[in-house]
Design a protein around this motif. Structure first.
Motif, PDB file in Angstrom:
ATOM      1  N   LEU A 268       0.773  -1.292  -0.002  1.00  0.00           N
ATOM      2  CA  LEU A 268       0.177   0.127  -0.002  1.00  0.00           C
ATOM      3  C   LEU A 268       0.985   1.069  -0.066  1.00  0.00           C
ATOM      4  N   GLY A 269       2.305   0.940   0.184  1.00  0.00           N
ATOM      5  CA  GLY A 269       2.933   2.199   0.307  1.00  0.00           C
ATOM      6  C   GLY A 269       3.211   2.814   1.711  1.00  0.00           C
ATOM      7  N   VAL A 270       2.716   2.312   2.567  1.00  0.00           N
ATOM      8  CA  VAL A 270       2.482   2.758   3.962  1.00  0.00           C
ATOM      9  C   VAL A 270       3.767   1.998   4.867  1.00  0.00           C
ATOM     10  N   LYS A 271       3.792   2.566   6.221  1.00  0.00           N
ATOM     11  CA  LYS A 271       4.456   1.883   7.288  1.00  0.00           C
ATOM     12  C   LYS A 271       3.595   0.929   8.176  1.00  0.00           C
ATOM     13  N   TYR A 272       4.375   0.080   9.018  1.00  0.00           N
ATOM     14  CA  TYR A 272       3.689  -0.768   9.887  1.00  0.00           C
ATOM     15  C   TYR A 272       4.254  -0.962  11.093  1.00  0.00           C
ATOM     16  N   MET A 273       3.459  -0.932  12.152  1.00  0.00           N
ATOM     17  CA  MET A 273       4.037  -1.256  13.522  1.00  0.00           C
ATOM     18  C   MET A 273       3.196  -1.879  14.484  1.00  0.00           C
ATOM     19  N   GLU A 274       3.735  -2.734  15.506  1.00  0.00           N
ATOM     20  CA  GLU A 274       2.940  -3.423  16.299  1.00  0.00           C
ATOM     21  C   GLU A 274       2.881  -2.794  17.552  1.00  0.00           C
ATOM     22  N   THR A 275       1.749  -2.696  18.458  1.00  0.00           N
ATOM     23  CA  THR A 275       1.834  -2.125  19.820  1.00  0.00           C
ATOM     24  C   THR A 275       1.045  -3.104  20.810  1.00  0.00           C
ATOM     25  N   SER A 276       1.309  -2.785  22.041  1.00  0.00           N
ATOM     26  CA  SER A 276       0.505  -3.485  22.912  1.00  0.00           C
ATOM     27  C   SER A 276       0.136  -2.358  24.102  1.00  0.00           C
ATOM     28  N   ALA A 277      -1.430  -2.049  24.087  1.00  0.00           N
ATOM     29  CA  ALA A 277      -1.842  -0.973  24.788  1.00  0.00           C
ATOM     30  C   ALA A 277      -1.688  -1.457  26.339  1.00  0.00           C
ATOM     31  N   LYS A 278      -1.805  -2.812  26.517  1.00  0.00           N
ATOM     32  CA  LYS A 278      -1.687  -3.269  27.798  1.00  0.00           C
ATOM     33  C   LYS A 278      -0.314  -3.229  28.491  1.00  0.00           C
ATOM     34  N   ASN A 279       0.596  -3.283  27.740  1.00  0.00           N
ATOM     35  CA  ASN A 279       2.162  -3.364  28.082  1.00  0.00           C
ATOM     36  C   ASN A 279       2.676  -1.890  27.653  1.00  0.00           C
ATOM     37  N   ASN A 280       1.922  -1.148  27.056  1.00  0.00           N
ATOM     38  CA  ASN A 280       2.560   0.091  26.836  1.00  0.00           C
ATOM     39  C   ASN A 280       3.617  -0.182  25.963  1.00  0.00           C
ATOM     40  N   GLU A 281       3.816  -0.840  24.910  1.00  0.00           N
ATOM     41  CA  GLU A 281       4.859  -1.065  23.848  1.00  0.00           C
ATOM     42  C   GLU A 281       4.280  -0.372  22.543  1.00  0.00           C
ATOM     43  N   ASN A 282       5.178   0.440  22.238  1.00  0.00           N
ATOM     44  CA  ASN A 282       5.236   1.191  20.881  1.00  0.00           C
ATOM     45  C   ASN A 282       3.823   2.236  20.662  1.00  0.00           C
ATOM     46  N   VAL A 283       3.141   2.322  21.846  1.00  0.00           N
ATOM     47  CA  VAL A 283       2.021   3.283  21.817  1.00  0.00           C
ATOM     48  C   VAL A 283       2.721   4.657  21.455  1.00  0.00           C
ATOM     49  N   THR A 284       3.268   5.342  22.266  1.00  0.00           N
ATOM     50  CA  THR A 284       3.759   6.564  22.021  1.00  0.00           C
ATOM     51  C   THR A 284       4.724   6.742  20.951  1.00  0.00           C
ATOM     52  N   GLU A 285       5.455   5.792  20.509  1.00  0.00           N
ATOM     53  CA  GLU A 285       6.255   5.662  19.308  1.00  0.00           C
ATOM     54  C   GLU A 285       5.441   5.774  18.081  1.00  0.00           C
ATOM     55  N   ALA A 286       4.177   5.021  17.885  1.00  0.00           N
ATOM     56  CA  ALA A 286       3.372   4.982  16.711  1.00  0.00           C
ATOM     57  C   ALA A 286       2.897   6.424  16.559  1.00  0.00           C
ATOM     58  N   PHE A 287       2.362   7.190  17.745  1.00  0.00           N
ATOM     59  CA  PHE A 287       1.669   8.579  17.445  1.00  0.00           C
ATOM     60  C   PHE A 287       3.077   9.501  17.134  1.00  0.00           C
ATOM     61  N   GLN A 288       4.168   9.441  17.594  1.00  0.00           N
ATOM     62  CA  GLN A 288       5.170  10.191  17.387  1.00  0.00           C
ATOM     63  C   GLN A 288       5.577   9.928  15.835  1.00  0.00           C
ATOM     64  N   PHE A 289       5.656   8.777  15.239  1.00  0.00           N
ATOM     65  CA  PHE A 289       5.871   8.548  14.084  1.00  0.00           C
ATOM     66  C   PHE A 289       4.737   9.400  13.015  1.00  0.00           C
ATOM     67  N   LEU A 290       3.751   9.156  13.346  1.00  0.00           N
ATOM     68  CA  LEU A 290       2.611   9.998  12.635  1.00  0.00           C
ATOM     69  C   LEU A 290       2.813  11.158  12.806  1.00  0.00           C
ATOM     70  N   ILE A 291       3.041  11.934  13.880  1.00  0.00           N
ATOM     71  CA  ILE A 291       3.324  13.150  13.996  1.00  0.00           C
ATOM     72  C   ILE A 291       4.458  13.901  13.025  1.00  0.00           C
ATOM     73  N   GLY A 292       5.572  12.783  12.809  1.00  0.00           N
ATOM     74  CA  GLY A 292       6.532  13.214  11.891  1.00  0.00           C
ATOM     75  C   GLY A 292       6.051  13.342  10.750  1.00  0.00           C
ATOM     76  N   MET A 293       5.385  12.490  10.340  1.00  0.00           N
ATOM     77  CA  MET A 293       4.934  12.462   8.887  1.00  0.00           C
ATOM     78  C   MET A 293       4.146  13.825   8.528  1.00  0.00           C
ATOM     79  N   LEU A 294       3.203  14.144   9.721  1.00  0.00           N
ATOM     80  CA  LEU A 294       2.760  15.402   9.341  1.00  0.00           C
ATOM     81  C   LEU A 294       3.253  16.808   9.415  1.00  0.00           C
ATOM     82  N   VAL A 295       4.462  16.706  10.360  1.00  0.00           N
ATOM     83  CA  VAL A 295       5.337  17.799  10.276  1.00  0.00           C
ATOM     84  C   VAL A 295       6.103  17.855   8.716  1.00  0.00           C
ATOM     85  N   GLU A 296       6.433  16.837   8.336  1.00  0.00           N
ATOM     86  CA  GLU A 296       7.249  16.655   7.034  1.00  0.00           C
ATOM     87  C   GLU A 296       6.094  16.992   5.857  1.00  0.00           C
ATOM     88  N   SER A 297       5.122  16.797   6.056  1.00  0.00           N
ATOM     89  CA  SER A 297       4.010  16.948   5.074  1.00  0.00           C
ATOM     90  C   SER A 297       3.868  18.269   4.994  1.00  0.00           C
TER      91      SER A 297
END
Length: 204
Positions: A144-173
C-alpha cells in the motif's frame, strides 16, 4: 518550546474491538483501560514531544462510529493523519484495513507518501492468540506504500512511538507543502513532494 501554534490532527480508525480507545487512553493517561464503553466520538487535545519540541496534537478516537457512514465520512475528510488499527488476534479486523485505507484515500484525494497513514497491529502481548504474522502485515503495508508497527496497549509497547511517527509524517507533509524551491526559470515555487523523515527504529 513548541514547533508552531498549529494543531496536528490524528484520527484513530479501525474495526470495532481492536483497541483504538485503549491505545488512545494509554497514550494520554498512561493507563490500560480494558472495558472502555465506546461513545459517539471522543476528541482529545494534548501536547507531545517531537524531536525535543512540544507540538499541539488533537486525537480523534472513532470508537463506536464504524457503522455510521455519514459520520465516518465526516471524520475521514476532516482528519489529517490516520492511525489505522487492527487486532493481531482477529484476522477479520486485519482484512478490514484495505477497505479503510481506500476510504481514507477517497476522502482525502491523496495517496502515500503525501497521505500520513500508519497501520498498527495491536495486542502484541497476546502472542499465543496471534492470527496475523508480522511479516505478512509488513508486506501488506509495503504493497500500500505505508508503514507498519505493532503495539500493546496493555504493556505500553510502541504506543507513544506510533503517535510520534505519525506526527513526524504530518510535520514533514506540512513542510513539503510550504517549502519554496527554485524552478528552471529561477523563480521560487512551493515544493509539492517531500520525503518523510524516518526517526524511529524498527519500522518496516
Amino acid at each position: 518550546m513548541t514547533t508552531n501554534s498549529s494543531k496536528y490532527n490524528i484520527t484513530v480508525i479501525g474495526a470495532p474491538g481492536v483497541g483504538k480507545s485503549a491505545i488512545t487512553l494509554r497514550l494520554l493517561y498512561q493507563e490500560f483501560v480494558d472495558d472502555y464503553e465506546p461513545t459517539k466520538l471522543d476528541s482529545y487535545q494534548t501536547m507531545m514531544d517531537y524531536q525535543g519540541q512540544d507540538v499541539d496534537v488533537q486525537i480523534t478516537d472513532t470508537a463506536g462510529q464504524e457503522d455510521y457512514a455519514s459520520v465516518r465520512d465526516t471524520f475521514l475528510r476532516s482528519g489529517e493523519g490516520f492511525l489505522c488499527v487492527f487486532s493481531l488476534t482477529d484476522s477479520d479486523s486485519y482484512s478490514h484495513i484495505e477497505e479503510l485505507y481506500n476510504q481514507v484515500k477517497l476522502a482525502k484525494s491523496m495517496e502515500p507518501p503525501q497521505l500520513p497513514f500508519l497501520i498498527v497491529g495491536n495486542k502484541s502481548d497476546l502472542e499465543s492468540s496471534r492470527q496475523t504474522k508480522t511479516e505478512d502485515a509488513q508486506r501488506f503495508a509495503e504493497s500500500l506504500g505505508v508503514k507498519y508497527m505493532e503495539t500493546s496497549a496493555k504493556n505500553n509497547e510502541n504506543v507513544t512511538e506510533a503517535f510520534q511517527f505519525l506526527i513526524g509524517m504530518l510535520v514533514e507533509s506540512r513542510s513539503a507543502e510550504t517549502a519554496p524551491i527554485e524552478s528552471n526559470t529561477g523563480k521560487k515555487k512551493k515544493k509539492k513532494n517531500g520525503g518523510i523523515k524516518r526517526f524511529l527504529c524498527g519500522l518496516a
